[in-house]
Scaffold this motif. Structure first.
Motif, PDB file in Angstrom:
ATOM      1  N   VAL A  73      41.704  47.729  42.651  1.00  0.00           N
ATOM      2  CA  VAL A  73      40.718  48.638  43.264  1.00  0.00           C
ATOM      3  C   VAL A  73      39.595  48.424  42.096  1.00  0.00           C
ATOM      4  CG1 VAL A  73      41.863  50.291  44.461  1.00  0.00           C
ATOM      5  CG2 VAL A  73      41.368  50.641  41.925  1.00  0.00           C
ATOM      6  N   TRP A  74      39.779  48.274  41.003  1.00  0.00           N
ATOM      7  CA  TRP A  74      38.757  47.805  40.040  1.00  0.00           C
ATOM      8  C   TRP A  74      37.947  46.664  40.316  1.00  0.00           C
ATOM      9  CZ3 TRP A  74      35.780  49.678  36.126  1.00  0.00           C
ATOM     10  CH2 TRP A  74      35.423  48.629  35.156  1.00  0.00           C
ATOM     11  N   ASP A  75      38.748  45.410  40.357  1.00  0.00           N
ATOM     12  CA  ASP A  75      38.540  44.245  40.842  1.00  0.00           C
ATOM     13  C   ASP A  75      37.560  44.168  42.254  1.00  0.00           C
ATOM     14  OD1 ASP A  75      39.547  43.096  38.549  1.00  0.00           O
ATOM     15  OD2 ASP A  75      40.298  41.441  39.786  1.00  0.00           O
ATOM     16  N   GLY A  76      38.012  45.169  42.978  1.00  0.00           N
ATOM     17  CA  GLY A  76      37.383  45.388  44.266  1.00  0.00           C
ATOM     18  C   GLY A  76      35.994  46.183  44.208  1.00  0.00           C
ATOM     19  N   GLY A  77      35.640  46.734  42.900  1.00  0.00           N
ATOM     20  CA  GLY A  77      34.347  47.411  42.922  1.00  0.00           C
ATOM     21  C   GLY A  77      34.504  48.777  42.751  1.00  0.00           C
ATOM     22  N   TYR A  78      35.396  49.543  42.841  1.00  0.00           N
ATOM     23  CA  TYR A  78      35.708  50.792  42.726  1.00  0.00           C
ATOM     24  C   TYR A  78      35.885  51.331  41.194  1.00  0.00           C
ATOM     25  CZ  TYR A  78      36.986  51.232  47.450  1.00  0.00           C
ATOM     26  OH  TYR A  78      36.735  50.983  49.041  1.00  0.00           O
ATOM     27  N   ASP A  79      34.910  52.000  40.687  1.00  0.00           N
ATOM     28  CA  ASP A  79      34.877  52.062  39.225  1.00  0.00           C
ATOM     29  C   ASP A  79      35.730  53.296  38.853  1.00  0.00           C
ATOM     30  OD1 ASP A  79      34.068  52.495  36.529  1.00  0.00           O
ATOM     31  OD2 ASP A  79      31.847  52.712  36.964  1.00  0.00           O
ATOM     32  N   ILE A  80      36.664  53.051  38.544  1.00  0.00           N
ATOM     33  CA  ILE A  80      37.990  53.977  38.143  1.00  0.00           C
ATOM     34  C   ILE A  80      37.916  54.230  36.580  1.00  0.00           C
ATOM     35  CG2 ILE A  80      39.601  53.588  39.907  1.00  0.00           C
ATOM     36  CD1 ILE A  80      41.193  52.098  38.027  1.00  0.00           C
ATOM     37  N   VAL A  81      36.996  53.727  35.851  1.00  0.00           N
ATOM     38  CA  VAL A  81      36.826  53.930  34.416  1.00  0.00           C
ATOM     39  C   VAL A  81      35.858  55.006  34.159  1.00  0.00           C
ATOM     40  CG1 VAL A  81      35.848  53.206  32.161  1.00  0.00           C
ATOM     41  CG2 VAL A  81      37.323  51.429  33.758  1.00  0.00           C
ATOM     42  N   ASN A  82      34.654  54.911  34.882  1.00  0.00           N
ATOM     43  CA  ASN A  82      33.404  56.001  34.914  1.00  0.00           C
ATOM     44  C   ASN A  82      33.526  56.991  35.886  1.00  0.00           C
ATOM     45  OD1 ASN A  82      32.289  54.691  32.353  1.00  0.00           O
ATOM     46  ND2 ASN A  82      32.050  53.197  33.863  1.00  0.00           N
ATOM     47  N   HIS A  83      34.250  56.883  37.072  1.00  0.00           N
ATOM     48  CA  HIS A  83      34.027  57.609  38.127  1.00  0.00           C
ATOM     49  C   HIS A  83      35.214  57.777  38.776  1.00  0.00           C
ATOM     50  CE1 HIS A  83      29.670  57.798  37.631  1.00  0.00           C
ATOM     51  NE2 HIS A  83      29.618  56.091  37.412  1.00  0.00           N
ATOM     52  N   HIS A 106      36.496  40.652  42.082  1.00  0.00           N
ATOM     53  CA  HIS A 106      37.330  40.376  43.166  1.00  0.00           C
ATOM     54  C   HIS A 106      38.127  39.076  42.958  1.00  0.00           C
ATOM     55  CE1 HIS A 106      34.693  43.065  45.897  1.00  0.00           C
ATOM     56  NE2 HIS A 106      33.706  42.274  45.392  1.00  0.00           N
ATOM     57  N   LYS A 107      38.709  39.206  41.801  1.00  0.00           N
ATOM     58  CA  LYS A 107      39.597  37.951  41.437  1.00  0.00           C
ATOM     59  C   LYS A 107      40.941  38.239  41.229  1.00  0.00           C
ATOM     60  CE  LYS A 107      35.877  35.385  38.877  1.00  0.00           C
ATOM     61  NZ  LYS A 107      35.689  34.687  37.709  1.00  0.00           N
ATOM     62  N   ASP A 108      41.463  39.658  40.908  1.00  0.00           N
ATOM     63  CA  ASP A 108      42.962  39.913  40.896  1.00  0.00           C
ATOM     64  C   ASP A 108      43.531  39.229  39.739  1.00  0.00           C
ATOM     65  OD1 ASP A 108      45.384  41.013  41.220  1.00  0.00           O
ATOM     66  OD2 ASP A 108      45.630  39.992  43.031  1.00  0.00           O
ATOM     67  N   ARG A 109      43.259  39.631  38.437  1.00  0.00           N
ATOM     68  CA  ARG A 109      44.127  39.182  37.423  1.00  0.00           C
ATOM     69  C   ARG A 109      44.703  40.243  36.555  1.00  0.00           C
ATOM     70  NH1 ARG A 109      43.772  35.521  40.096  1.00  0.00           N
ATOM     71  NH2 ARG A 109      43.121  33.291  40.036  1.00  0.00           N
ATOM     72  N   HIS A 110      45.913  40.592  36.445  1.00  0.00           N
ATOM     73  CA  HIS A 110      46.418  41.410  35.795  1.00  0.00           C
ATOM     74  C   HIS A 110      46.464  41.417  34.067  1.00  0.00           C
ATOM     75  CE1 HIS A 110      48.941  43.216  39.419  1.00  0.00           C
ATOM     76  NE2 HIS A 110      47.478  42.913  39.799  1.00  0.00           N
TER      77      HIS A 110
END
Length: 276
Positions: A180-190, A222-226
């Motif tokens: 979701v982070w790589d997809g553009g959902y800002d779970i860090v700040n929001h 949009h890269k998906d690298r854990h």
């Protein structure tokens, strides 16, 4: 106490996975149903399953999250590949009934220039053909990073699939933090805003599991690298907020970080310490 584990090797069977989970203080775990590149699965060893079920009950190891092979593409442009995905997943769901009441997670797939709508239709069609009213397994769509022609990078796409599935009460969503982070959902700040958006589009009642992974990439890559927890762009503070969140903290967490068992043990300890 939080429900947390990691991805374990299924090559030696269920009992071996239970022992590995216990050794790292995990009370749940994820595993591949077969080789992650696909192919035939090993025959179920019923004695192994019996021993596992007894151990899981005694040690409170639950729920299991099975993961479909990465190579399955339910919305491929090639009908043979779609058929392979359908047959493999149908077989997996039969096998899952040996350990009833658990979950089965899969990547929705890539539409490969056919368009999102066509891809979504194919995925739902497959699910309608393989889901059974009597199954005890909940099938989860995984949130994706949206790389290439991947479906599932937006909550709306998962919602469209769910709406087309007849037995949608057997369906749910696994939220992958890296994806979701790589997809553009800002779970860090929001984080709460992202969860509110998920709730408005899909419904938080559909959220059944969390893949707890850091990301090697910045927001929206949009890269998906854990990455290991705390060693990527998401950061340890965010994971501490996630495992203590009043909604998310009640869900099972599964780490797919680049680790060995000792590394997973350290991450589990960190998250348990954060959760208190």
């Amino acid at each position: 106490m939080i429900r947390i584990g990691c991805h374990l090797s299924s090559s030696k069977g269920y009992e071996s996975m239970a022992k590995d989970a216990i050794s790292i203080d995990a009370n749940t775990f994820q595993f591949f149903t077969r080789n992650p590149r696909g192919g035939n699965a090993k025959a179920i060893n019923e004695k192994d399953v019996e021993r596992f079920l007894a151990t899981a009950k005694d040690k409170d190891i639950t729920p299991l999250l099975a993961h479909a092979p990465y190579t399955l593409n339910a919305c491929s442009a090639d009908p043979k590949l779609r058929d392979f995905a359908k047959r493999t997943m149908a077989d997996d769901l039969v096998r899952m009934e040996y350990t009833p009441g658990n979950m089965y997670n899969f990547h929705p797939g890539c539409h490969v220039k056919q368009g999102v709508e066509t891809g979504i239709t194919y995925i739902a069609q497959m699910l309608n053909e393989i889901l059974s009213p009597d199954q005890t397994t909940t099938v989860l769509l995984e949130t994706m990073a949206g790389k290439g022609s991947e479906i599932g990078g937006r909550f709306e796409e998962l919602k469209q699939i769910l709406d087309l599935v007849d037995l949608s009460d057997h369906m749910g969503v696994c939220l992958d933090t890296c994806h979701v982070w790589d997809g553009g959902y800002d779970i860090v700040n929001h984080l709460d805003e992202v969860l509110n958006e998920f709730d408005q589009i899909i419904g938080l009642n559909r959220l059944k599991a969390i893949h707890l992974n850091d990301s090697q990439n910045p927001l929206g890559a949009h890269k998906d690298r854990h990455a290991k927890l705390g060693e990527g762009y998401i950061g340890l503070d965010t994971f501490k907020r996630i495992v203590t969140h009043p909604i998310l903290g009640k869900l099972p967490f599964y780490m797919e970080t680049p680790n060995d068992l000792d590394g997973y043990a350290r991450e589990i300890h960190m998250m348990r310490e954060a959760a208190g």
